[in-house]
Design an enzyme around this catalytic site. Structure first.
Site: not given
Ligand SMILES: *[C@@H]1O[C@H](CO)[C@@H](O)[C@H](O)[C@H]1NC(C)=O
Ligand SMILES: *[C@@H]1O[C@H](CO)[C@@H](O)[C@H](O)[C@H]1NC(C)=O
Ligand SMILES: *[C@@H]1O[C@H](CO)[C@@H](O)[C@H](O)[C@H]1NC(C)=O
Length: 439
Positions: A139, A141, A144-145, A195, A200, A233, A245, A369
């Site tokens: 994933h 960052q 859209g993960g 995690w 990530h 992305r 973010h 979505i």
């Protein structure tokens, strides 16, 4: 030679990581400050630069014809308030030079490469979570993960079905137990296992950590086969979203940055901020920190960094050589090592390809979505900001162009229909050449 193409995208709230409801006012303020910043810088550049092309009086139709960009795109951008003067496109020309990926990206073009057949063809795989198969989500960052991971954990029809409950700190997200009949975790997904390899984890962290973590589980007595998957992305949007973010206070301090048997030291990768976080950082500050790990994040998270001397300060290769090796490795891993990847901008097609790739894994409903992804949240960045982000993320731009082409060829080969989007890049052949229209 300055080539300027104004880009538009759905930046605000496009990330599924974004808790939508609480963002109204801060987003508006952020939007307002970006607009002010952009207008200010724009005005400054406009009055101070003689390299700026004079106002273009061409009609839209003429512009479309000159640029080779579809009339649809030109009209679409124009409706959104992009001035014709800002649209200087590359123009196809027989006597030109080959199109490179960054130039292509700048002009909303995409090169169609000849990938080996094996990389493109659909290779359906009967996924057996009762046996050795383990799905691992890499994933990255702001791709859209989180939305995707949540969808995977909650909506896949498995036997036994996942048991989910709301996370205490984020009620719209679910924590699930994604285990097979023997109680073994078959999906390495933050919503299922948290995690355990640091937040990530990228290719390096995962490949060095998965076996250790699984071997420590009491239910494990099997040989495992890991299937990595990830989402890619648009790099400029992703980076911009990362800035939004970070300025809300995220730090990702728990990333391990593991390579060649150890984690990167603070000397190798210093923080960009003093104190606890980087709350309120301006886009300029964010762009000006050389050690910002947001730059080219997708590339370094997918590469075998061992090949480019990890995060070491000393190396007998130049920075450029290390970058090229890193990019080549990321592309290689994406095509060969990562069992499946999708594109955030094509999430429905991603879902369809996923279900064709992993037989036995079906969703009980289609991925949702978020509103902002459907086009209500457009923001325009000035050429200045767009170019600055692009310049600092050139490896990711090149990776994205490669990944997008490979992905589109894969869904084509799998017979998945794709509705055309108005602002979608146009495919050109590998041998396409052009000259730059001199402003
Ligand atoms: C997995 O095992 C469960 C029982 O533990 C069984 O009901 C289910 O059908 C199996 N699924 C597959 C895909 O083999
Ligand atoms: C990364 O590259 C090194 C050096 O070639 C190699 O020894 C190692 O196995 C690679 N790691 C992975 C996970 O592919
Ligand atoms: C570069 O460094 C590696 C080890 O770090 C070494 O094996 C190699 O010989 C060096 N190459 C040159 C050209 O010095």
């Amino acid at each position: 030679m300055p080539v300027s193409v104004t880009k538009i995208w759905t930046a605000f709230g496009i990330s599924p990581n974004t808790p939508q409801r609480r963002l109204g006012l801060p987003l508006l303020l952020a939007a307002a400050s970006v607009v002010i910043l952009v207008l200010g810088i724009g005005a400054y550049i406009h009055t101070n630069s003689s390299a700026r092309p004079p106002k273009d009086k061409r009609s839209l139709a003429q512009l479309a014809q000159d640029s080779g960009i579809s009339m649809e795109n030109v009209v679409f951008w124009h409706r959104l308030g992009v001035h014709i003067a800002d649209m200087t496109f590359l123009r196809p020309d027989r006597d030109g030079i080959p199109l490179d990926d960054v130039q292509a990206y700048r002009s909303n073009l995409l090169t169609r490469r000849s990938h080996p057949r094996a990389d493109v063809q659909l290779r359906p795989y009967r996924f057996n979570y009762n046996k050795s198969d383990v799905l691992v989500l890499l994933h990255i960052q702001k791709t859209g993960g989180s939305n995707w991971e949540n969808h995977m954990a909650v909506n896949l029809m498995t036997d036994p079905p996942p048991k989910c409950r709301a996370m205490p700190d984020a009620p719209h997200r679910l924590m699930c137990s994604c285990v097979n009949g023997k109680g073994q975790d078959w999906m390495f997904n933050k919503n299922c296992v948290g995690w355990p390899c640091g937040v990530h984890p990228g290719f390096m962290e995962l490949t060095s950590c998965l076996d250790k973590w699984y071997d420590a589980q009491v239910t494990e007595d099997r040989k495992r086969r890991y299937h990595l998957m990830t989402l890619i992305r648009d790099p400029v949007t992703r980076f911009y979203s990362e800035w939004l973010h970070i300025r809300r206070g995220a730090t990702w301090k728990e990333c391990r940055l593991h390579c060649d048997g150890r984690d990167a030291t603070l000397e190798e990768v210093p923080w960009c901020f003093d104190g606890g976080n980087w709350r309120g950082a301006s886009l300029e500050e964010f762009l000006n920190c050389r050690g910002n790990m947001g730059f080219n994040r997708m590339t370094y998270m997918l590469a075998n960094l061992s090949l480019s001397d990890c995060y070491r300060l000393e190396s007998n290769k130049t920075r450029e050589q290390r970058d090229e090796i890193m990019l080549a490795s990321a592309k290689y891993n994406l095509a060969k090592h990562i069992r499946f990847f999708g594109l955030t901008e094509y999430i429905k097609e991603t879902e369809a390809l996923f279900q064709k790739t992993f037989q036995g894994l079906k969703f009980k409903r289609s991925i949702e979505i978020k509103d902002a992804q459907t086009g209500s949240g457009y923001v325009m960045l000035s050429d200045y900001v767009w170019n600055r982000i692009l310049d600092m993320n050139q490896l990711d731009v090149r990776l994205y162009q490669y990944a997008k082409d490979l992905f589109l060829q894969r869904i084509e080969a799998a017979g998945i229909r794709r509705p055309r989007r108005q602002y979608e890049a146009k495919l050109v052949s590998e041998t396409f050449t052009y000259t730059i229209e001199n402003a």
